[in-house]
Design an enzyme around this catalytic site. Structure first.
Site, PDB file in Angstrom:
ATOM      1  N   LYS A 153       0.830  -1.209   0.000  1.00  5.12           N
ATOM      2  CA  LYS A 153       0.000   0.000   0.000  1.00  5.12           C
ATOM      3  C   LYS A 153       0.860   1.253   0.000  1.00  5.12           C
ATOM      4  O   LYS A 153       0.493   2.253  -0.605  1.00  5.12           O
ATOM      5  CB  LYS A 153      -0.986   0.005   1.170  1.00  5.12           C
ATOM      6  CG  LYS A 153      -2.121  -0.988   0.957  1.00  5.12           C
ATOM      7  CD  LYS A 153      -3.446  -0.547   1.539  1.00  5.12           C
ATOM      8  CE  LYS A 153      -4.552  -1.469   1.062  1.00  5.12           C
ATOM      9  NZ  LYS A 153      -5.859  -1.217   1.625  1.00  5.12           N
ATOM     10  N   LYS A 235      -3.398  -8.965  -6.581  1.00  2.39           N
ATOM     11  CA  LYS A 235      -4.744  -9.160  -6.029  1.00  2.39           C
ATOM     12  C   LYS A 235      -5.751  -8.213  -6.687  1.00  2.39           C
ATOM     13  O   LYS A 235      -5.425  -7.058  -6.972  1.00  2.39           O
ATOM     14  CB  LYS A 235      -4.658  -8.852  -4.529  1.00  2.39           C
ATOM     15  CG  LYS A 235      -5.871  -9.225  -3.736  1.00  2.39           C
ATOM     16  CD  LYS A 235      -5.694  -8.809  -2.291  1.00  2.39           C
ATOM     17  CE  LYS A 235      -5.992  -7.336  -2.115  1.00  2.39           C
ATOM     18  NZ  LYS A 235      -6.637  -6.973  -0.861  1.00  2.39           N
ATOM     19  N   LYS A 238     -10.215  -2.895  -4.964  1.00  4.55           N
ATOM     20  CA  LYS A 238     -11.218  -1.849  -5.233  1.00  4.55           C
ATOM     21  C   LYS A 238     -10.601  -0.657  -5.945  1.00  4.55           C
ATOM     22  O   LYS A 238     -11.237  -0.025  -6.767  1.00  4.55           O
ATOM     23  CB  LYS A 238     -11.761  -1.296  -3.910  1.00  4.55           C
ATOM     24  CG  LYS A 238     -12.677  -2.190  -3.189  1.00  4.55           C
ATOM     25  CD  LYS A 238     -13.200  -1.440  -1.966  1.00  4.55           C
ATOM     26  CE  LYS A 238     -13.277  -2.355  -0.775  1.00  4.55           C
ATOM     27  NZ  LYS A 238     -12.048  -2.454   0.004  1.00  4.55           N
TER      28      LYS A 238
HETATM   29  N1  AQP Z   1      -8.922 -10.165  -4.380  1.00  3.49           N
HETATM   30  C1  AQP Z   1      -9.376 -10.756  -3.279  1.00  3.49           C
HETATM   31  N2  AQP Z   1      -9.508 -12.099  -3.242  1.00  3.49           N
HETATM   32  C2  AQP Z   1      -9.994 -12.707  -2.133  1.00  3.49           C
HETATM   33  N3  AQP Z   1     -10.369 -12.042  -1.027  1.00  3.49           N
HETATM   34  C3  AQP Z   1     -10.260 -10.700  -1.033  1.00  3.49           C
HETATM   35  N4  AQP Z   1     -10.541  -9.759  -0.114  1.00  3.49           N
HETATM   36  C4  AQP Z   1     -10.275  -8.535  -0.621  1.00  3.49           C
HETATM   37  N5  AQP Z   1      -9.806  -8.652  -1.875  1.00  3.49           N
HETATM   38  C5  AQP Z   1      -9.780  -9.986  -2.159  1.00  3.49           C
HETATM   39  C6  AQP Z   1     -11.058 -10.063   1.216  1.00  3.49           C
HETATM   40  O1  AQP Z   1     -12.017  -9.072   1.568  1.00  3.49           O
HETATM   41  C7  AQP Z   1     -11.868  -8.741   2.944  1.00  3.49           C
HETATM   42  C8  AQP Z   1     -11.704  -7.289   3.161  1.00  3.49           C
HETATM   43  O2  AQP Z   1     -10.960  -6.641   2.206  1.00  3.49           O
HETATM   44  P1  AQP Z   1     -10.879  -5.047   2.157  1.00  3.49           P
HETATM   45  O3  AQP Z   1     -11.502  -4.617   0.901  1.00  3.49           O
HETATM   46  O4  AQP Z   1     -11.339  -4.447   3.412  1.00  3.49           O
HETATM   47  O5  AQP Z   1      -9.359  -4.772   2.201  1.00  3.49           O
HETATM   48  P2  AQP Z   1      -8.309  -4.803   1.094  1.00  3.49           P
HETATM   49  O6  AQP Z   1      -8.028  -6.234   0.799  1.00  3.49           O
HETATM   50  O7  AQP Z   1      -7.185  -3.949   1.529  1.00  3.49           O
HETATM   51  O8  AQP Z   1      -9.074  -4.107  -0.071  1.00  3.49           O
HETATM   52  P3  AQP Z   1      -8.591  -3.567  -1.407  1.00  3.49           P
HETATM   53  O9  AQP Z   1      -9.649  -3.884  -2.394  1.00  3.49           O
HETATM   54  O10 AQP Z   1      -7.195  -3.990  -1.738  1.00  3.49           O
HETATM   55  O11 AQP Z   1      -8.684  -2.075  -1.044  1.00  3.49           O
HETATM   56  P4  AQP Z   1      -8.008  -0.856  -1.658  1.00  3.49           P
HETATM   57  O12 AQP Z   1      -7.995  -1.077  -3.155  1.00  3.49           O
HETATM   58  O13 AQP Z   1      -8.911   0.261  -1.227  1.00  3.49           O
HETATM   59  O14 AQP Z   1      -6.647  -0.788  -1.085  1.00  3.49           O
HETATM   60  C9  AQP Z   1     -10.693  -9.529   3.472  1.00  3.49           C
HETATM   61  O15 AQP Z   1     -11.196 -10.683   4.138  1.00  3.49           O
HETATM   62  C10 AQP Z   1      -9.949  -9.913   2.251  1.00  3.49           C
HETATM   63  O16 AQP Z   1      -9.259 -11.124   2.426  1.00  3.49           O
END
Ligand code: AQP
Length: 371
Positions: A153, A235, A238
């Site tokens: 991040k 991964k 969002k």
């Molecule tokens: N790609 C993924 N595959 C499987 N599980 C996922 N999770 C998130 N992305 C995937 C699961 O969703 C829960 C919470 O995720 P989150 O959205 O709160 O946090 P993050 O993973 O940091 O989200 P992003 O999408 O990566 O956010 P941004 O783009 O805003 O930085 C968790 O249980 C996670 O395992």
């Protein structure tokens, strides 16, 4: 004025906290007295959350939400909207507010049942920040330096590498430990944070006496890590711009187009193998949505090209999301209902969280003049 409530109609599972608001007096809306009833805890406790930092993705759905719904009957579940975590990355305030509301509607549309699970906004339960600070003092710099999500991040947000991003895993530890969670449903990407939670809890328990339950991960075989369609070594997120992410509210056309454009390889054979990152990812998605095994998928598409396979994946994903999107529209039109769920959820969560927090405050030595 008298209101008849048949308590026999309330289906309270073991361990659930019920908050009853009694309205009385002229106008009947003016006074509310919350009464909290708690059943003896016997079910195992589950805690999880998703950041309302944008529209949820297919990764959030297959890796988290869908699994949360499956375990609601078996466990006592707390599902939060992790808005405190969301501000580790700059958010437009109006968008964050709107995303919190929309994410609550998505939780409900996906099947989170507020009569079974506690659905709440993290920022409405002050104990998260309060325990987060205490645990900051029990997390070591060396541990935090090893967190790969911080490294990822901070590379993605090089202009805003703030303290919150760095201590994010400690707040996550507080989220989990406040509810004495036994199990935390996480995708593979969160396992390192869960391990840190266990280490912090063990350290605290050793320093004082047993205070926190040591949680375990609850991982699902399918959907544990959904990768970006445009770079299947990363991964699905969002915040990714472009067509690599399928959002839960994407229309059928958009889903099909994004999957048609997904990066694959020149091999041309639908089979799960080392190095075939794009096809492996599409097979994982197809398997998670249809319930088919990789062997079944390989024989279904034997002798067919990637085009046929991608069409089938696109249709299957779009159909699954369409059901949920209908429900979503229904909840979005009932703002009062969602607000009520969030208010009641915060009351139930606060009741449980405060119990753990006061235990922690006492153990670390904070003076309480009321005692
Ligand atoms: N790609 C993924 N595959 C499987 N599980 C996922 N999770 C998130 N992305 C995937 C699961 O969703 C829960 C919470 O995720 P989150 O959205 O709160 O946090 P993050 O993973 O940091 O989200 P992003 O999408 O990566 O956010 P941004 O783009 O805003 O930085 C968790 O249980 C996670 O395992």
């Amino acid at each position: 004025m008298c209101y008849n409530t048949k308590y026999s109609d309330i289906n309270l599972s073991q361990g659930q906290v019920l908050v009853v608001s009694i309205r009385f007096g002229p106008g009947a809306e003016r006074y509310e007295v919350p009464i909290i009833m708690e059943m003896n805890e016997t079910k195992k406790v589950v805690l999880s959350g998703i950041q309302p930092s944008g529209t949820l993705t297919l990764g959030n759905y297959l890796g988290a939400l869908r699994n949360w719904v499956k375990v609601q009957d078996e466990y006592l579940c707390y599902y939060m909207l992790a808005d405190l975590h969301a501000i580790t990355v700059r958010q437009v305030p109006a968008d964050l507010r709107q995303n919190c509301f929309k994410t609550a509607a998505i939780y409900l549309a996906a099947g989170i049942d507020p009569n079974k699970s506690t659905l709440f906004l993290q920022s409405m339960v002050p104990a998260h920040s309060q325990l987060g600070w205490v645990l900051d003092c029990y997390a070591m710099m060396g541990e935090l330096n090893r967190m790969t999500q911080f490294k990822d991040k901070s590379a993605r947000h090089a202009d805003n590498i703030n303290g919150g991003l760095y201590t994010y895993p400690v707040l996550m530890a507080a989220d989990i430990l406040l509810y004495q969670a036994d199990l935390v449903p996480v995708g593979n990407d969160q396992l390192q944070h869960l391990e840190l939670t266990r280490d912090i809890a063990t350290r605290f328990n050793h320093a004082y006496s047993d205070t926190f339950k040591i949680p375990k991960g609850l991982t699902s075989e399918t959907g544990a890590r959904i990768m970006s369609l445009s770079d299947p070594t990363k991964k699905m997120s969002k915040s990714e711009t472009g067509d690599g992410t399928i959002f839960m509210l994407d229309s059928k056309d958009v889903v099909i187009r994004k999957i048609r454009k997904a990066v694959t390889d020149s091999d041309g054979e639908v089979r799960y193998a080392e190095g075939k990152y794009g096809i492996n990812n599409l097979m994982s998605i197809y398997s998670a949505v249809t319930g088919k095994t990789f062997e079944e998928i390989e024989s279904e598409f034997a002798g067919k090209g990637y085009g046929d396979f991608k069409s089938a994946v696109g249709e299957a994903v779009a159909d699954e999301l369409a059901v949920l999107q209908n429900e979503y529209q229904h909840y979005m039109s009932d703002k009062a209902y969602i607000n009520q769920i969030l208010i009641e959820g915060a009351e139930k969560a606060s009741y449980v969280a405060r119990k753990t927090l006061s235990k922690v405050y006492r153990k670390v030595g904070f003076y309480d003049p009321a005692k």
